[in-house]
Every structure is written in C-alpha cells, then in structure tokens.
Design a protein around this motif. Structure first.
Motif, PDB file in Angstrom:
ATOM      1  N   VAL A  56      -5.668  36.251  -6.098  1.00  0.00           N
ATOM      2  CA  VAL A  56      -6.147  34.650  -6.417  1.00  0.00           C
ATOM      3  C   VAL A  56      -7.288  34.767  -7.196  1.00  0.00           C
ATOM      4  N   VAL A  57      -7.406  34.152  -8.214  1.00  0.00           N
ATOM      5  CA  VAL A  57      -8.610  33.979  -9.245  1.00  0.00           C
ATOM      6  C   VAL A  57      -9.728  33.253  -8.661  1.00  0.00           C
ATOM      7  N   VAL A  58     -10.905  34.033  -8.817  1.00  0.00           N
ATOM      8  CA  VAL A  58     -12.218  33.393  -8.381  1.00  0.00           C
ATOM      9  C   VAL A  58     -13.174  33.299  -9.291  1.00  0.00           C
ATOM     10  N   ASN A  59     -14.174  32.696  -9.171  1.00  0.00           N
ATOM     11  CA  ASN A  59     -15.361  32.887 -10.142  1.00  0.00           C
ATOM     12  C   ASN A  59     -16.645  33.688  -9.448  1.00  0.00           C
ATOM     13  N   ASP A  60     -17.854  33.598  -9.923  1.00  0.00           N
ATOM     14  CA  ASP A  60     -18.721  34.260  -9.446  1.00  0.00           C
ATOM     15  C   ASP A  60     -19.519  33.642  -8.106  1.00  0.00           C
ATOM     16  N   THR A  61     -18.932  32.532  -7.749  1.00  0.00           N
ATOM     17  CA  THR A  61     -19.349  32.045  -6.670  1.00  0.00           C
ATOM     18  C   THR A  61     -18.272  32.154  -5.375  1.00  0.00           C
ATOM     19  N   PRO A  88     -12.184  23.742  -6.395  1.00  0.00           N
ATOM     20  CA  PRO A  88     -13.737  23.907  -5.980  1.00  0.00           C
ATOM     21  C   PRO A  88     -13.749  23.843  -4.539  1.00  0.00           C
ATOM     22  N   ARG A  89     -12.959  23.100  -3.540  1.00  0.00           N
ATOM     23  CA  ARG A  89     -13.075  23.276  -2.403  1.00  0.00           C
ATOM     24  C   ARG A  89     -12.680  24.428  -1.792  1.00  0.00           C
ATOM     25  N   ILE A  90     -12.068  25.130  -2.302  1.00  0.00           N
ATOM     26  CA  ILE A  90     -11.485  26.258  -1.722  1.00  0.00           C
ATOM     27  C   ILE A  90     -12.137  27.729  -2.216  1.00  0.00           C
ATOM     28  N   TYR A  91     -12.648  28.594  -1.151  1.00  0.00           N
ATOM     29  CA  TYR A  91     -13.116  29.669  -1.426  1.00  0.00           C
ATOM     30  C   TYR A  91     -12.356  30.927  -0.954  1.00  0.00           C
ATOM     31  N   ALA A  92     -12.333  32.030  -1.564  1.00  0.00           N
ATOM     32  CA  ALA A  92     -11.569  33.204  -1.063  1.00  0.00           C
ATOM     33  C   ALA A  92     -12.517  34.509  -1.423  1.00  0.00           C
ATOM     34  N   VAL A  93     -12.091  35.235  -0.321  1.00  0.00           N
ATOM     35  CA  VAL A  93     -12.740  36.975  -0.555  1.00  0.00           C
ATOM     36  C   VAL A  93     -11.996  37.770  -0.005  1.00  0.00           C
ATOM     37  N   GLY A  94     -12.310  39.049  -0.370  1.00  0.00           N
ATOM     38  CA  GLY A  94     -11.343  40.065   0.172  1.00  0.00           C
ATOM     39  C   GLY A  94     -10.298  40.682  -1.041  1.00  0.00           C
ATOM     40  N   GLU A  95      -9.269  41.508  -0.388  1.00  0.00           N
ATOM     41  CA  GLU A  95      -8.562  42.325  -1.244  1.00  0.00           C
ATOM     42  C   GLU A  95      -7.557  41.148  -1.910  1.00  0.00           C
ATOM     43  N   LYS A 155     -21.302  37.950   1.427  1.00  0.00           N
ATOM     44  CA  LYS A 155     -22.653  37.384   1.411  1.00  0.00           C
ATOM     45  C   LYS A 155     -22.821  36.164   0.479  1.00  0.00           C
ATOM     46  N   VAL A 156     -22.409  36.247  -0.737  1.00  0.00           N
ATOM     47  CA  VAL A 156     -22.419  35.246  -1.859  1.00  0.00           C
ATOM     48  C   VAL A 156     -21.550  34.139  -1.397  1.00  0.00           C
ATOM     49  N   CYS A 157     -20.622  34.084  -1.023  1.00  0.00           N
ATOM     50  CA  CYS A 157     -19.660  33.024  -0.398  1.00  0.00           C
ATOM     51  C   CYS A 157     -20.566  32.227   0.637  1.00  0.00           C
ATOM     52  N   ALA A 158     -20.917  32.866   1.532  1.00  0.00           N
ATOM     53  CA  ALA A 158     -21.978  32.352   2.796  1.00  0.00           C
ATOM     54  C   ALA A 158     -22.791  31.602   2.245  1.00  0.00           C
ATOM     55  N   ASN A 159     -23.686  32.268   1.163  1.00  0.00           N
ATOM     56  CA  ASN A 159     -24.698  31.653   0.660  1.00  0.00           C
ATOM     57  C   ASN A 159     -24.515  30.308   0.105  1.00  0.00           C
ATOM     58  N   HIS A 160     -23.267  30.024  -0.650  1.00  0.00           N
ATOM     59  CA  HIS A 160     -22.784  28.874  -1.164  1.00  0.00           C
ATOM     60  C   HIS A 160     -22.401  27.887   0.047  1.00  0.00           C
ATOM     61  N   LEU A 161     -21.699  28.317   1.021  1.00  0.00           N
ATOM     62  CA  LEU A 161     -21.098  27.437   2.098  1.00  0.00           C
ATOM     63  C   LEU A 161     -22.492  26.920   2.803  1.00  0.00           C
ATOM     64  N   ALA A 162     -23.418  27.615   2.692  1.00  0.00           N
ATOM     65  CA  ALA A 162     -24.741  27.125   3.326  1.00  0.00           C
ATOM     66  C   ALA A 162     -25.446  26.346   2.516  1.00  0.00           C
ATOM     67  N   GLY A 195     -26.923  28.165  -2.591  1.00  0.00           N
ATOM     68  CA  GLY A 195     -26.586  28.052  -3.807  1.00  0.00           C
ATOM     69  C   GLY A 195     -27.236  28.826  -4.856  1.00  0.00           C
ATOM     70  N   ILE A 196     -27.879  30.067  -4.533  1.00  0.00           N
ATOM     71  CA  ILE A 196     -28.310  30.792  -5.459  1.00  0.00           C
ATOM     72  C   ILE A 196     -27.673  32.313  -5.637  1.00  0.00           C
ATOM     73  N   GLY A 197     -26.880  32.544  -4.898  1.00  0.00           N
ATOM     74  CA  GLY A 197     -26.070  33.989  -5.121  1.00  0.00           C
ATOM     75  C   GLY A 197     -24.920  33.804  -6.109  1.00  0.00           C
ATOM     76  N   ARG A 198     -24.873  35.103  -6.706  1.00  0.00           N
ATOM     77  CA  ARG A 198     -23.801  35.030  -7.737  1.00  0.00           C
ATOM     78  C   ARG A 198     -23.186  36.491  -7.477  1.00  0.00           C
ATOM     79  N   TYR A 199     -21.680  36.611  -7.426  1.00  0.00           N
ATOM     80  CA  TYR A 199     -21.180  37.874  -7.304  1.00  0.00           C
ATOM     81  C   TYR A 199     -20.696  38.437  -8.495  1.00  0.00           C
ATOM     82  N   GLU A 200     -21.203  39.433  -8.991  1.00  0.00           N
ATOM     83  CA  GLU A 200     -20.895  40.000 -10.338  1.00  0.00           C
ATOM     84  C   GLU A 200     -20.229  41.271 -10.559  1.00  0.00           C
TER      85      GLU A 200
END
Length: 603
Positions: free
Chosen positions: A49-54, A60-67, A87-94, A97-102
């Motif tokens: 599932v393709v995701v961006n740095d956030t 944009p309403r759906i986030y995804a993490v993991g394998e 950690k980045v995902c939780a930062n944005h859900l809260a 809006g300052i975290g980026r996964y690189e």
C-alpha cells in the motif's frame, strides 16, 4: 520427489541438473504484503500500500503502517521500521503535524543455532564504493564492509557478528570512518572495555548467572527473561525493565547482543532519531538548536515551546536542559540547582554511607607545606575518617557529614582553596609531571603549563566530566594520551591530543596538532573545549563524541579554521567570566543553606 504419488522429498535439483540428496527442504522466502483489502477499497498499491512521508495513503483520510505498506519504493519486514512509522503516524493523528518518516536503515541477524550471520545496508556495493574484507578460514570468520565517501554503506558478517550493532550504528549515523580505517575491520576491541573486554564466550554462550551489568548487578538470565516475558524489543525497553546498561553504559554492547540473539530478526535497533527522554520526541540536537533560534532562556520556556508531555520534566531532561541553557546563555541564565544531580547540588560526592567526599583544587597537582597543614587540620577538626591521594594528583577527604560541608569549605577557603569540582560534569583536574624544572628528560615546563591550563579552565561546566594532563616529554609520565585534552612537550613545542579516556572504556587520544608556544596551547584548548561544550550531547564524553562526529570534523573547526578557532576561544573565555565563581565560597556565605540542614527527627 519419490514414493507413491511423489509425496516424499528425495533431493534438490538445480538448474544445471546437479542434485543434493535431501529428506527435508525448508523454504525461507520472507513475507509479501497483503494488499487485497486496500485494492478492493480503491487505494493505490504497488508491491504494498503506497504511503507518503506522513504515512498517508492516496486517500488522505486513511493512514497505513507496517509490513503492508510501501514507502519510497521500499517494503519492510522487520519490527523496527514499524515502530518508527507508528511514531510518525501517531504524531499526525494527534494533529501535531511535525513528524516525517524518511525510511529506515535495517539490519538482520540470522537466528539459527551454530550460524552467526549479520547484514545491514547495501553490502553488495557498486560504482563509487570500495570494499574492505577480512577472512579467517581457520576460524570460519568473514567480514565485509562497503564504504562510500569515507562512510559505511553496508556490512555483512559471518562467523563473528558481535560487532554488527556497532557497524550498524556507524552506518546509520553516517559517521566518518577514515580516521579509524586501520582498525575498522577488527571491531570495537581497540577501544578497550574494562570488565567487559573478554568476548571469547560471546553473549549467546554466557551462563544465565553471568553478570552483564556490574553497576546494577543484572545477570544475563534476568535480561533474557525480561526480553521474552515482557516482549521487549529495544535497548531502552531493557534499560527501563532491568536497569542493565542504564548507568555507565559500558555493557551496552553486550545487552544489544543479547537482544539480537534472543529476538533474531525482531530485534529493534535504537532509532536513529531518539528523543531526549520520554517527556519529548525531540533530540538533544533539536533542543539546542531551538534554544538558540527562539532565544529560550528558562526551563519552563523550553518545555512550553516544545510541547513537553510532562510539564515538570524528569530526572533525564531537566539536567540536560539546564546544561544547554548554561552553555547557550552564559551570564544571562541562572543555574537551576534543583535540576542537577545530588553531587552537583551538594558540591561534593555522596558516598555509600550517606557521607560526602571533599576534594579541594590543587593547581596542576602542586601544593605547599602550609596547604598540606591546612588540609590536615580540617581532617582532624571534623574527624574525617579517610584522607586519600587521588589518581588526579589531588587529596580526597572522605566521610564528611553533609551538615558539616559548609564549615569544612569555609576552613579550606581561608587557606586559599577553591572547589575541585570532583563531583561535577566539569573540568576536573590537570595532571602534570615535573617537566624541565626538575626532570633531566624534560623538554618543557609542563608543571607551569598545567597550572596555566587549570587556572584558565576551572569552573567550566561541560557535557560530561573533562580531564587534562601535561607531560614534559614523550615519556608521558602524566598519562596525557588517555585524557580528554592531553599535552605532550617535545623539543620544538607542544603536541596536542584529544578524546582519550582512562575509565571504563580505555581509549588512547587522537593527535590533534603541534603548536609552538604556551599561548597557542591555551588557545587550542579553549577552542576545543568550547566546541565540545556547544555541540556534544549531554553526558557524552569527548571519546564517543569524536568517534561520532569524526576527528576530521574537529580538526576542521579547531585547527584548519583559524578565525573560527579564535571565535570559539573567545566564547569560552567569555563563558568563564561568569563561571569562575567558587561554589564553596558562595555556600559558606549563605547560598543554598537549606540543602545542608539535617532532617529534624519527629517523635
């Protein structure tokens, strides 16, 4: 296959027609993202599932993490990247809006009995890279490092993977390794490791009752049980649950090795970007930069500006912030004594029986009969049980009651003594030999040079304790080459050495440069100390700091850049104008008296 219906394995046949007899075939093929649900929902998927740095999907309403996710073309099958993504995902859900996964740099360790394999990064190499290879067929050991522009890009180890976490740390931090290239393939052994230097048994083969952490008395069995029963994945988890590696840190390598051998591929290396403590997601470097850029000048201002989770902070962050503010705003920021460790609050080292030790400063290790008489009179007057000579050429009065400290200091002040700061993250001592004044081998007056350095640097607060020494000739009787800043006299001037350590991890210094005059020694010393004060992490000694940033960087700032060196030295001297106030004298005059009042017994 053989047997009725070809139901049993007989052999494995390769493309060239050759065969290997086999009764059992195990296929380790990894994992594949399950994208069926995401595709049915209309989300864009490739390998995952393709995701961006956030960590947002194309919706944009759906986030995804993991394998299941694919980030920048990469899918991850280990738990460590999942933690970083979460950690980045939780930062944005809260809505911070300052975290980026690189992306994550991952390492893997094969968890098969009798086979020790570690790999990390791009160990295949390619154009623009170079390879360093070590092979010992007799021991069954193979090591390969791939370097690019003086930094490790990848590593693969077979037969001896003990140094895998170290190589991974160097690679992840992009640490320059050119200065340690000669010994790089031999691992961390050249650093020394008092109490943990014998790796013959290796972590996995240690007995369960073997002590790993000498500071806190933690054995291997306790650590392994905590990892398996409490489902621990990181070094910080182990520290929090067992206290192993939480004090001096000398056993960190062993604890990491136990994590790796116990968890195998599930081992989560410490994140490259690590928050100062549980109160914040911000790193020490980010804290320092924010303090300067936003001109924050108090601990509450820092905590408010950076959304501290705990408004009062904790025992980890408060001392660090206090130091960062002292370093950034000398003369403006007022030291918060309640944000210091007990030794620095009491200006003496607490002992195991609750009494304290007092170490007056003795400039360059040189004293007089009258000073010795004054120390003896204080020891007799206050019935000090032990008077001991220290390795730093000082005299230690051990067993002083806390309520007696101000009176002891007052008597020592009257004899001309000031605090030796033996308790602080500060300049401790400048050890000297007798040099050319008395020694027939001495080439320069090392005693006078040491006294000059100590009088210039005493009282300076530093990220960790800071020790110096001056030897009068290359015989090095003052042991200058295991100090944070060491000076060795030669016929034509002075050699300057940095980054040594004679404590738990023994490390010889790196040669910085050679200078001609005592004035240059002072200038280079002040510049080096100020660079360390401004840029090292809190509680980081000069040895690991230099290993992290590289000797080349330190030379570029202190040796090659003359104007920058003068600016660093000037900032150091300005800081010293405000720092060189004897804390003992302040307290004998009434400052902080409540700290030394005995607790009253209530019937």
């Amino acid at each position: 296959m053989s047997g009725p219906g070809k139901s049993r394995v007989r052999a494995v046949r390769f493309k060239d027609g050759s065969e290997i007899p086999a009764d059992l075939v195990v296929m380790a093929v990894g994992i594949r993202p399950n994208t069926g649900l995401a595709k049915d929902m209309g989300l864009h998927c490739e390998r995952g599932v393709v995701v961006n740095d956030t960590l947002q999907t194309f919706d944009p309403r759906i986030y995804a993490v993991g394998e299941c996710v694919q980030h920048r073309g990469q899918c991850y099958g280990l738990v460590a990247p999942l933690f970083e993504q979460a950690k980045v995902c939780a930062n944005h859900l809260a809505e911070f809006g300052i975290g980026r996964y690189e992306g994550s740099i991952t390492s893997t360790r094969l968890k098969v009995t009798g086979i020790d394999v570690f790999s990390a990064g791009d160990f295949a190499g390619g154009p623009g890279t170079e390879e360093m290879v070590f092979t010992d067929a007799g021991r069954g050991v193979y090591k390969k490092l791939v370097l690019h522009e003086g930094r490790i890009r990848g590593a693969v180890l077979y037969g001896d993977a003990m140094d895998g976490p170290w190589y991974f740390q160097l690679m992840r931090d992009a640490t320059p390794v050119s200065d340690i290239r000669d010994t790089l393939l031999f691992g961390q052994a050249h650093l020394g490791d008092a109490g943990h230097g014998d790796h013959k048994g290796r972590a996995g083969a240690m007995a369960d009752n073997a002590e790993v952490c000498g500071c806190n008395g933690v054995c291997k069995g306790e650590i392994v049980r905590a990892i398996t029963e409490q489902k621990l994945f990181t070094l910080e988890d182990v520290r929090a649950h067992t206290k192993a590696s939480a004090s001096c840190g000398s056993c960190t390598g062993l604890v990491e090795a136990l994590l790796a051998t116990t968890l195998g591929g599930d081992y989560s290396e410490a994140p490259a970007k690590k928050g100062l403590c549980g109160c914040t997601v911000h790193t020490q470097d980010e804290l320092r930069a924010t303090i300067r850029e936003q001109q924050l000048k108090s601990i509450p201002e820092v905590m408010e500006a950076l959304d501290w989770k705990n408004p009062d902070g904790c025992h980890v962050c408060r001392p660090a912030i206090n130091y960062f503010l002292l370093s950034a705003w000398p003369g403006e920021y007022r030291d918060d004594s309640q944000s210091r460790f007990i030794n620095e609050r009491a200006h003496a080292n607490i002992q195991k029986d609750g009494t304290y030790s007092v170490v007056p400063r003795i400039w360059g290790g040189v004293t007089t009969p009258s000073e010795l008489r004054a120390i003896a009179e204080v020891a007799e007057k206050f019935q000090v049980p032990t008077v001991k000579l220290t390795g730093g050429q000082r005299i230690d009065l051990l067993g002083v009651k806390k309520e007696d400290l101000p009176a002891v200091w007052a008597d020592l002040n009257r004899a001309g003594f000031v605090s030796g700061h033996a308790y602080g993250k500060a300049l401790r001592t400048v050890k000297t030999c007798v040099g050319s004044e008395w020694c027939r081998f001495g080439t320069q007056d090392s005693t006078a040079m040491g006294i000059r350095l100590e009088q210039m640097t005493w009282g300076s607060w530093t990220p960790h304790k800071f020790k110096m020494a001056v030897s009068g000739c290359p015989r090095n009787c003052a042991e200058a080459t295991i100090k944070d800043f060491g000076v060795v006299a030669v016929e034509s001037g002075w050699e300057l050495h940095v980054g040594g350590n004679g404590g738990v991890k023994v490390r010889a210094t790196d040669f910085l440069c050679k200078v001609d005059t005592p004035e240059e020694v002072e200038a280079y010393c002040g510049a080096f100390m100020q660079l360390y004060r401004e840029e090292a992490r809190y509680l980081e000694r000069t040895a690991p700091w230099i290993e992290r940033v590289g000797l080349g960087y330190v030379k570029s700032r202190v040796v090659d850049d003359a104007e920058g060196r003068r600016a660093l030295h000037a900032r150091f001297l300005e800081s010293q104008r405000h720092a060189q106030v004897d804390p003992w004298a302040e307290r004998t005059q009434g400052a902080g008296t409540a700290e030394f009042l005995p607790v009253r017994e209530i019937a």
